[in-house]
Design a protein around this motif. Structure first.
Motif, PDB file in Angstrom:
ATOM      1  N   VAL A   1       0.868  -1.183   0.000  1.00 27.72           N
ATOM      2  CA  VAL A   1       0.000   0.000   0.000  1.00 27.72           C
ATOM      3  C   VAL A   1       0.905   1.233   0.000  1.00 27.72           C
ATOM      4  O   VAL A   1       2.072   1.144   0.388  1.00 27.72           O
ATOM      5  N   PRO A   2       0.415   2.392  -0.421  1.00 29.52           N
ATOM      6  CA  PRO A   2       1.267   3.578  -0.426  1.00 29.52           C
ATOM      7  C   PRO A   2       1.814   3.905   0.967  1.00 29.52           C
ATOM      8  O   PRO A   2       1.122   3.734   1.975  1.00 29.52           O
ATOM      9  N   MET A   3       3.066   4.354   1.011  1.00 29.07           N
ATOM     10  CA  MET A   3       3.683   4.728   2.284  1.00 29.07           C
ATOM     11  C   MET A   3       3.125   6.064   2.755  1.00 29.07           C
ATOM     12  O   MET A   3       2.851   6.946   1.939  1.00 29.07           O
ATOM     13  N   ASP A   4       2.991   6.219   4.073  1.00 33.78           N
ATOM     14  CA  ASP A   4       2.615   7.517   4.619  1.00 33.78           C
ATOM     15  C   ASP A   4       3.903   8.306   4.890  1.00 33.78           C
ATOM     16  O   ASP A   4       5.011   7.789   4.758  1.00 33.78           O
ATOM     17  N   ASP A   5       3.771   9.566   5.254  1.00 32.07           N
ATOM     18  CA  ASP A   5       4.929  10.434   5.460  1.00 32.07           C
ATOM     19  C   ASP A   5       5.857   9.909   6.555  1.00 32.07           C
ATOM     20  O   ASP A   5       7.083   9.997   6.432  1.00 32.07           O
ATOM     21  N   HIS A   6       5.295   9.359   7.611  1.00 32.30           N
ATOM     22  CA  HIS A   6       6.099   8.842   8.725  1.00 32.30           C
ATOM     23  C   HIS A   6       6.977   7.678   8.264  1.00 32.30           C
ATOM     24  O   HIS A   6       8.185   7.657   8.531  1.00 32.30           O
ATOM     25  N   LEU A   7       6.380   6.707   7.565  1.00 31.44           N
ATOM     26  CA  LEU A   7       7.142   5.554   7.086  1.00 31.44           C
ATOM     27  C   LEU A   7       8.179   5.992   6.058  1.00 31.44           C
ATOM     28  O   LEU A   7       9.320   5.534   6.061  1.00 31.44           O
ATOM     29  N   ARG A   8       7.799   6.895   5.172  1.00 29.19           N
ATOM     30  CA  ARG A   8       8.717   7.406   4.151  1.00 29.19           C
ATOM     31  C   ARG A   8       9.956   8.022   4.805  1.00 29.19           C
ATOM     32  O   ARG A   8      11.093   7.756   4.408  1.00 29.19           O
ATOM     33  N   ALA A   9       9.738   8.850   5.836  1.00 20.74           N
ATOM     34  CA  ALA A   9      10.853   9.500   6.537  1.00 20.74           C
ATOM     35  C   ALA A   9      11.731   8.462   7.235  1.00 20.74           C
ATOM     36  O   ALA A   9      12.967   8.564   7.212  1.00 20.74           O
ATOM     37  N   LYS A  10      11.101   7.464   7.825  1.00 24.81           N
ATOM     38  CA  LYS A  10      11.844   6.409   8.526  1.00 24.81           C
ATOM     39  C   LYS A  10      12.700   5.594   7.547  1.00 24.81           C
ATOM     40  O   LYS A  10      13.868   5.311   7.815  1.00 24.81           O
ATOM     41  N   VAL A  11      12.122   5.232   6.411  1.00 22.12           N
ATOM     42  CA  VAL A  11      12.852   4.470   5.394  1.00 22.12           C
ATOM     43  C   VAL A  11      14.014   5.301   4.865  1.00 22.12           C
ATOM     44  O   VAL A  11      15.141   4.804   4.737  1.00 22.12           O
ATOM     45  N   ARG A  12      13.766   6.570   4.559  1.00 15.20           N
ATOM     46  CA  ARG A  12      14.824   7.449   4.045  1.00 15.20           C
ATOM     47  C   ARG A  12      15.959   7.576   5.061  1.00 15.20           C
ATOM     48  O   ARG A  12      17.133   7.456   4.719  1.00 15.20           O
ATOM     49  N   GLU A  13      15.606   7.803   6.321  1.00  9.97           N
ATOM     50  CA  GLU A  13      16.608   7.965   7.377  1.00  9.97           C
ATOM     51  C   GLU A  13      17.473   6.706   7.509  1.00  9.97           C
ATOM     52  O   GLU A  13      18.703   6.790   7.547  1.00  9.97           O
ATOM     53  N   ARG A  14      16.838   5.554   7.563  1.00 12.25           N
ATOM     54  CA  ARG A  14      17.594   4.293   7.693  1.00 12.25           C
ATOM     55  C   ARG A  14      18.466   4.027   6.478  1.00 12.25           C
ATOM     56  O   ARG A  14      19.598   3.573   6.591  1.00 12.25           O
ATOM     57  N   ALA A  15      17.926   4.296   5.280  1.00 10.53           N
ATOM     58  CA  ALA A  15      18.684   4.057   4.052  1.00 10.53           C
ATOM     59  C   ALA A  15      19.892   4.980   3.983  1.00 10.53           C
ATOM     60  O   ALA A  15      20.999   4.548   3.625  1.00 10.53           O
ATOM     61  N   GLU A  16      19.717   6.258   4.338  1.00  9.28           N
ATOM     62  CA  GLU A  16      20.837   7.201   4.305  1.00  9.28           C
ATOM     63  C   GLU A  16      21.914   6.805   5.308  1.00  9.28           C
ATOM     64  O   GLU A  16      23.110   6.898   5.020  1.00  9.28           O
ATOM     65  N   LYS A  17      21.487   6.326   6.455  1.00  9.32           N
ATOM     66  CA  LYS A  17      22.449   5.882   7.479  1.00  9.32           C
ATOM     67  C   LYS A  17      23.208   4.647   6.987  1.00  9.32           C
ATOM     68  O   LYS A  17      24.428   4.565   7.099  1.00  9.32           O
ATOM     69  N   GLN A  18      22.495   3.688   6.434  1.00 11.60           N
ATOM     70  CA  GLN A  18      23.091   2.447   5.948  1.00 11.60           C
ATOM     71  C   GLN A  18      24.011   2.682   4.749  1.00 11.60           C
ATOM     72  O   GLN A  18      25.087   2.117   4.653  1.00 11.60           O
ATOM     73  N   LEU A  19      23.581   3.535   3.815  1.00  8.00           N
ATOM     74  CA  LEU A  19      24.326   3.761   2.579  1.00  8.00           C
ATOM     75  C   LEU A  19      25.346   4.894   2.701  1.00  8.00           C
ATOM     76  O   LEU A  19      26.163   5.093   1.797  1.00  8.00           O
TER      77      LEU A  19
END
Length: 156
Positions: free
Chosen positions: A87-105
């Motif tokens: 299902v489409p991501m909400d703003d909270h999940l989007r921010a969480k995914v972006r934050e984790r991905a930036e930290k990991q990458l």
């Protein structure tokens, strides 16, 4: 009405020309798939392809794409991360995914969001040629595989 008819005739003529050319080369269906994607091309891409064709350089398309990516990657450190959810991501999940991905990458991230109900739930993340599949569909497939190897043909 005659303007509409003229447009319809042009459309049919173009379509028939594509079909005939594709059939002559044995690729009519492949050409249809390409044509359906062509509407996504920017004017710059179409213009470059036209110039390449005029110079008989279409055999260089793959090399140009590779060089384009190489130049872009050397100038821009942003990592494209494809995120697939059921299902489409909400703003909270989007921010969480972006934050984790930036930290990991260890790089800025550009999220490409896809919705695919067939994954049933969970998330699939792809970046830098790697895939992390935490979808319900993948988990069910793993359970099925484990149960199949444990019980089918087992003496235990």
């Amino acid at each position: 009405m005659s303007n509409k008819r003229s447009e319809d005739e042009k459309v049919e003529a173009y379509a028939r020309a594509l079909i005939e050319a594709g059939r002559a080369e044995g690729r009519a269906n492949a050409d249809l798939v390409q044509w359906e994607h062509a509407r996504k091309f920017s004017p710059e891409v179409l213009e470059t392809l036209s110039a390449m064709q005029a110079s008989d350089d279409l055999d260089l398309v793959t090399k140009v794409a590779s060089e384009y990516k190489s130049i872009l990657d050397s100038e821009d450190k942003t990592v494209s991360v494809t995120v697939t959810t059921s299902v489409p991501m909400d703003d909270h999940l989007r921010a969480k995914v972006r934050e984790r991905a930036e930290k990991q990458l260890k790089a800025p991230v550009y999220l490409v969001e896809r919705v695919d109900p067939s994954i049933l739930g969970g998330i699939v993340i792809e970046a830098r040629g790697k895939r992390f599949d935490a979808s319900i569909k993948a988990q069910l497939a793993n359970i099925r595989k484990t149960l199949g190897s444990t019980f089918v043909g087992s003496d235990k």
